[in-house]
Design an enzyme around this catalytic site. Structure first.
Site, PDB file in Angstrom:
ATOM      1  N   THR A  36      28.487  10.373   8.911  1.00 46.29           N
ATOM      2  CA  THR A  36      28.072  11.579   9.638  1.00 46.29           C
ATOM      3  C   THR A  36      28.591  11.535  11.075  1.00 46.29           C
ATOM      4  O   THR A  36      29.115  12.527  11.596  1.00 46.29           O
ATOM      5  CB  THR A  36      26.536  11.720   9.627  1.00 46.29           C
ATOM      6  OG1 THR A  36      26.034  11.340   8.342  1.00 46.29           O
ATOM      7  CG2 THR A  36      26.115  13.142   9.918  1.00 46.29           C
ATOM      8  N   LYS A 102      17.981   2.590  10.899  1.00 47.48           N
ATOM      9  CA  LYS A 102      19.428   2.612  11.057  1.00 47.48           C
ATOM     10  C   LYS A 102      19.994   1.234  10.720  1.00 47.48           C
ATOM     11  O   LYS A 102      19.277   0.265  10.615  1.00 47.48           O
ATOM     12  CB  LYS A 102      19.804   2.992  12.487  1.00 47.48           C
ATOM     13  CG  LYS A 102      19.623   4.481  12.755  1.00 47.48           C
ATOM     14  CD  LYS A 102      20.142   4.907  14.126  1.00 47.48           C
ATOM     15  CE  LYS A 102      21.545   4.497  14.427  1.00 47.48           C
ATOM     16  NZ  LYS A 102      22.553   4.938  13.438  1.00 47.48           N
ATOM     17  N   GLU A 111      24.322   0.194  18.277  1.00 49.36           N
ATOM     18  CA  GLU A 111      23.744   1.548  18.233  1.00 49.36           C
ATOM     19  C   GLU A 111      22.438   1.615  19.027  1.00 49.36           C
ATOM     20  O   GLU A 111      22.186   2.583  19.755  1.00 49.36           O
ATOM     21  CB  GLU A 111      23.488   1.955  16.775  1.00 49.36           C
ATOM     22  CG  GLU A 111      24.764   2.231  16.003  1.00 49.36           C
ATOM     23  CD  GLU A 111      24.553   2.465  14.514  1.00 49.36           C
ATOM     24  OE1 GLU A 111      25.420   3.102  13.908  1.00 49.36           O
ATOM     25  OE2 GLU A 111      23.533   2.015  13.961  1.00 49.36           O
TER      26      GLU A 111
HETATM   27  C1  5RP Z   1      25.298   2.609  10.851  1.00 46.60           C
HETATM   28  C2  5RP Z   1      24.179   3.565  10.776  1.00 46.60           C
HETATM   29  C3  5RP Z   1      24.473   4.920  10.240  1.00 46.60           C
HETATM   30  O1  5RP Z   1      24.176   5.859  11.213  1.00 46.60           O
HETATM   31  C4  5RP Z   1      23.643   5.165   9.021  1.00 46.60           C
HETATM   32  O2  5RP Z   1      23.915   4.145   8.092  1.00 46.60           O
HETATM   33  C5  5RP Z   1      23.953   6.535   8.403  1.00 46.60           C
HETATM   34  O3  5RP Z   1      25.247   6.529   7.876  1.00 46.60           O
HETATM   35  P1  5RP Z   1      25.860   7.792   7.164  1.00 46.60           P
HETATM   36  O4  5RP Z   1      26.017   8.855   8.208  1.00 46.60           O
HETATM   37  O5  5RP Z   1      27.181   7.304   6.636  1.00 46.60           O
HETATM   38  O6  5RP Z   1      24.921   8.210   6.070  1.00 46.60           O
HETATM   39  O7  5RP Z   1      23.069   3.295  11.136  1.00 46.60           O
HETATM   40  O8  5RP Z   1      24.861   1.338  11.260  1.00 46.60           O
END
Ligand code: 5RP
Length: 262
Positions: A36, A102, A111
């Site tokens: 995303t 996350k 993050e």
């Molecule tokens: C990475 C994260 C991502 O934001 C989370 O896994 C969501 O990923 P995606 O947008 O591919 O569903 O925390 O460490």
């Protein structure tokens, strides 16, 4: 090209596109990690190229840094930026208080540091990420490699007295070898099922020797933007207490949808 996207990918794109409206020239922007967040980076890259948007981006992983540079965003380190106007990132789960899990992409440490150093954090997600209670998605915990099995045993033992449904955990793998984070650590995924008290669990986990950080983001996210495959984007602002929904025109764009794998 957008016709080739799955409904989930369309939803992710819509959320990212709506979030890009919050970005203004002159901002220092934290750039999240995951599929995303990758849409967001592509949208911002297009705005830099076509609309003269001037921003400095602080990526939360080597993957995101590479993509940001590829699409023409100026990349700086967090220490160069010192403080950020806004961070936009994805999430694996969010609840009604906008607390998050996350780390599904293994970038939770950077993050959390980047989001915490920001005036505002916006999470972009498809509707499937919303949950009544956090914990169905395995909770990622970053641990140092030294003695990781001992740390794992300590975590599992501690979970017995916590308000969770399960207490097993697994070492995240990358094929046949342990997954290694950008900081050279491992990830333990905790299969807790349901977390009754996310704030307490986050604090307890971070007190354990060997634990670097956990994937619970408590009171960090300000706004969630939920994208839908039909072009609707719902913006929930926890501080203002507002919920608004817009309809995005789904303009097909060859540049943006090319090379969209993440
Ligand atoms: C990475 C994260 C991502 O934001 C989370 O896994 C969501 O990923 P995606 O947008 O591919 O569903 O925390 O460490």
């Amino acid at each position: 090209m957008s016709g080739e996207l799955s409904p989930i990918d369309k939803a992710k794109f819509v959320a990212a596109k709506r979030a890009a409206d919050f970005v203004e020239s002159g901002m220092r922007v934290g750039l999240g990690t995951g599929s995303t967040a990758a849409w967001l980076v592509r949208c911002l890259g297009e705005m830099v190229r076509d609309e003269g948007l001037k921003i400095k981006g602080v990526p939360t992983s080597t993957r995101t840094a590479e993509l940001a540079r590829d699409v023409g965003i100026e990349v700086i380190s967090l220490d160069e930026a010192k403080w950020l106007d806004l961070t936009i990132d994805g999430a694996d789960e969010f609840d009604r208080d906008l607390n998050l899990i996350k780390g599904g992409g293994g970038a939770l440490l950077q993050e959390k540091i980047v989001a915490t150093a920001s005036d505002q954090m916006i999470v972009i997600a498809d509707a499937a990420k919303e949950v009544g209670a956090l914990g169905a998605f395995p909770l990622p915990v970053e641990v140092i490699p030294f003695g990781w099995q001992t740390t794992q045993a300590l975590i599992e033992e501690t979970l017995v007295s916590m308000d969770v449904m399960g207490r097993s955990s697994s070492l995240r793998m990358n094929g046949d070898v342990p997954f290694i984070t950008d900081e050279g650590n491992h990830i333990l995924d905790l299969h807790v099922g349901r977390i009754g008290n996310p704030r307490q669990l986050a604090m307890i986990l971070n007190q354990m020797p060997g634990v670097v950080e956990n994937g619970l983001f408590i009171d960090i996210c300000d706004v969630v933007i939920i994208g839908y495959g039909d072009g609707r984007a719902e913006v929930r602002d926890i501080n203002a207490g507002t919920v608004t929904t817009d309809q995005l025109d789904f303009v097909e764009n060859e540049n943006l949808f090319a090379d969209m794998s993440d």
